[in-house]
Motif scaffolding. Structure first.
Motif, short mmCIF file in Angstrom:
data_model
loop_
_atom_site.label_atom_id
_atom_site.label_comp_id
_atom_site.label_asym_id
_atom_site.label_seq_id
_atom_site.Cartn_x
_atom_site.Cartn_y
_atom_site.Cartn_z
N TYR A 111 -58.66 -50.39 28.67
CA TYR A 111 -57.37 -51.06 28.94
C TYR A 111 -56.99 -51.02 30.43
N HIS A 112 -57.94 -50.72 31.32
CA HIS A 112 -57.59 -50.63 32.73
C HIS A 112 -57.23 -51.97 33.34
N GLY A 113 -58.01 -52.99 33.04
CA GLY A 113 -57.71 -54.32 33.56
C GLY A 113 -58.37 -54.61 34.89
N PRO B 59 -58.94 -50.12 41.78
CA PRO B 59 -60.04 -49.19 41.50
C PRO B 59 -59.61 -48.19 40.41
N GLY B 60 -60.47 -48.04 39.41
CA GLY B 60 -60.12 -47.17 38.30
C GLY B 60 -60.14 -45.69 38.67
N ARG B 61 -59.19 -44.96 38.12
CA ARG B 61 -59.10 -43.52 38.40
C ARG B 61 -58.62 -42.80 37.13
N ILE B 62 -59.35 -41.75 36.76
CA ILE B 62 -58.98 -40.93 35.59
C ILE B 62 -58.95 -39.48 36.04
N ASP C 185 -54.47 -41.92 33.69
CA ASP C 185 -55.18 -43.06 34.30
C ASP C 185 -54.20 -43.85 35.16
N ASN C 186 -54.73 -44.82 35.91
CA ASN C 186 -53.88 -45.67 36.76
C ASN C 186 -53.91 -47.11 36.27
#
Length: 498
Positions: free
Chosen positions: A405-407, A411-414, A431-432
């Motif tokens: 569901y990040h879209g 930039p993805g971050r967990i 998450d962001n």
């Protein structure tokens, strides 16, 4: 109404003390009365003695004057003078002794008047020259006053002797009463003390018997309670066939409780046997679903693929339909796989092993997190004994949910962190992504609930439901903190295995 031992002892001592006090009071009163009447008797003797002294003094005075007149011997005048000096003193003492008795006091006054008159007459005759004629005249003049004097003295003595007799009787009564009262009171006190001692001994023996009976009862109850505790531990450990054999002789509440516990274990045994049968049926259903349902789906997917490969003159519209069909078939397969995973989520056998959470998260991330995402592990992630497969399933679903569901708008971050709560660990997966509106925070944990379009292949709405089911089976809890547009943080607690 039964009286307690302490009350009986206090009551007995109070009675004994009352008797002793009554004895003391009786003895005191008796002794006081005895002393009083002894003094009264002595007083009467003194009155009688004074009358005798007056009678003798007046006689001796008269004899001294007469003898002097008869023989002219002045030595008789010394006897007269001595007795004449004693007469007023003795008269005043007699008046003082009978002052508390009006009649006797009046007689004493009359006697004093007679004595004064006689003393004056003797003094008058003493002045005459001594001669037998004068002595004879004195003797004749004494007869009438002497008779009056004797009459007054006799009446005074008789009255005092009556008083003496009455006082002697009272004195005798109190002399006999005092020892009798003391002896009676002492005997009564001894009887009360013996009765009290017998009662106390009886009560102590009864208390000993009751204490022994209570000890036996407590031992029996402790044994029966230990049997119930053993049954409870066996039930906690999964043994539902254990029974209590109550050795109690009477049907009391513990016996009823033991029977209820036996009924409970029997009901639990039946219920868990039924549950095991249902689980076997569910396993059979999972097998049928995974083989009998997925096989036609794979056939349809293969058929669509053959059509795309063999048909060369398909129109764009038909190819769109075939693409949509492939997506629907893929979604259906995902739903079946999700249902199977949800059904088996809490039924897998738990194996407790030592788990290093940082290593576990990295293993999961290698499988579900694409290379473009940044994975941040906070320092202090624990290492503890737990069910590795269940914890791995939770992290897998949460990480894959964050990626799905990040879209990709940024930039993805967990980020993963933990906090020690004592009996549990609290884990946070942040998450962001696009975030979740507050009104959907509860909805996302329901089965088949998703915030994406239902026609999206990746969105089955089962992943977070599995997370909630697994966490709650571990006696933990899960929640989400998120604001739309600011990412989401999933927080769950996980118990420490002992």
């Amino acid at each position: 109404m039964a009286i307690r031992l302490n009350t009986k002892i206090l009551l007995g001592f109070a009675i004994a003390l009352s008797v002793l006090v009554a004895t003391s009071i009786t003895a005191y009163v008796t002794i006081q009365q005895l002393s009083r009447y002894t003094k009264l008797v002595e007083h009467s003797y003194q009155v009688l003695q004074k009358t005798d002294n007056l009678r003798l003094a007046i006689r001796d005075a008269q004899s001294g004057v007469r003898n002097y007149l008869m023989v002219s011997d002045t030595s008789y005048l010394r006897s007269y003078a001595t007795n004449a000096a004693q007469i007023p003193v003795q008269a005043r003492q007699l008046q003082a002794l009978v002052a508390d008795q009006p009649i006797q006091h009046a007689r004493a006054d009359t006697l004093c008047q007679l004595l004064d008159s006689q003393a004056r007459e003797l003094a008058l005759y003493r002045a005459y020259p001594p001669s037998p004629a004068v002595a004879q005249a004195l003797l004749l003049s004494e007869r009438q006053p002497l008779r009056q004097f004797k009459g007054v003295v006799t009446r005074l003595r008789l009255s005092e002797e009556d008083l003496l007799l009455s006082r002697n009787r009272q004195q005798s009564i109190y002399q006999n009463l005092a020892p009798s009262a003391i002896i009676f009171s002492a005997v009564l006190a001894v009887i009360i003390v013996l009765w009290l001692f017998n009662k106390i001994v009886g009560e102590l023996k009864a208390n000993d018997r009751l204490r022994l009976e209570l000890t036996r009862t407590n031992l029996d109850m402790a044994q029966r309670i230990r049997a119930m505790e053993h049954l409870t531990r066996q039930v906690v450990q999964g043994d539902y066939k254990v029974k209590i054999t109550d050795s109690g002789q009477q049907q009391d509440r513990l016996a009823s409780l033991g029977q209820l516990l036996n009924q409970m274990t029997q009901a639990l045994d039946v219920a868990f046997t039924t549950l095991e049968n249902r689980n076997k049926e569910l396993d059979q259903f999972a097998y049928v679903a995974s083989h009998d349902l997925k096989a036609p789906l794979r056939g349809l997917s293969s058929l669509v693929q053959w059509i795309e490969e063999e048909a060369t003159d398909l129109s764009p519209q038909l190819r769109t339909y075939l693409t949509q069909m492939k997506g629907r078939l893929a979604r259906l397969e995902d739903l079946i796989n999700g249902l199977l995973a949800y059904a088996r989520a809490s039924r897998a056998e738990r194996q407790l092993v030592e788990v290093r959470v940082p290593d576990l998260v990295r293993e999961v991330a290698d499988l579900v997190v694409p290379p473009g995402f940044e994975l941040v592990l906070a320092p202090g992630l624990p290492t503890f004994l737990t069910d590795r497969l269940s914890l791995q399933q939770v992290f897998t679903n949460l990480l894959s949910n964050a990626v799905k569901y990040h879209g990709y708008t940024s930039p993805g971050r967990i980020a993963i962190s933990s906090h020690d709560l004592g009996q549990q660990y609290e884990f946070r997966v942040q998450d962001n992504g696009p975030g979740i509106a507050p009104e959907h925070h509860q909805k996302i944990f329901l089965l088949f609930q998703t915030l994406r379009d239902r026609h999206t292949a990746e969105s089955t709405g089962i992943g977070l439901s599995i997370v909630k089911k697994v966490v709650e089976d571990q006696q933990g809890s899960v929640r989400v903190e998120s604001v739309l547009g600011q990412g989401a943080t999933f927080i769950f607690t996980w118990p420490k295995s002992k």
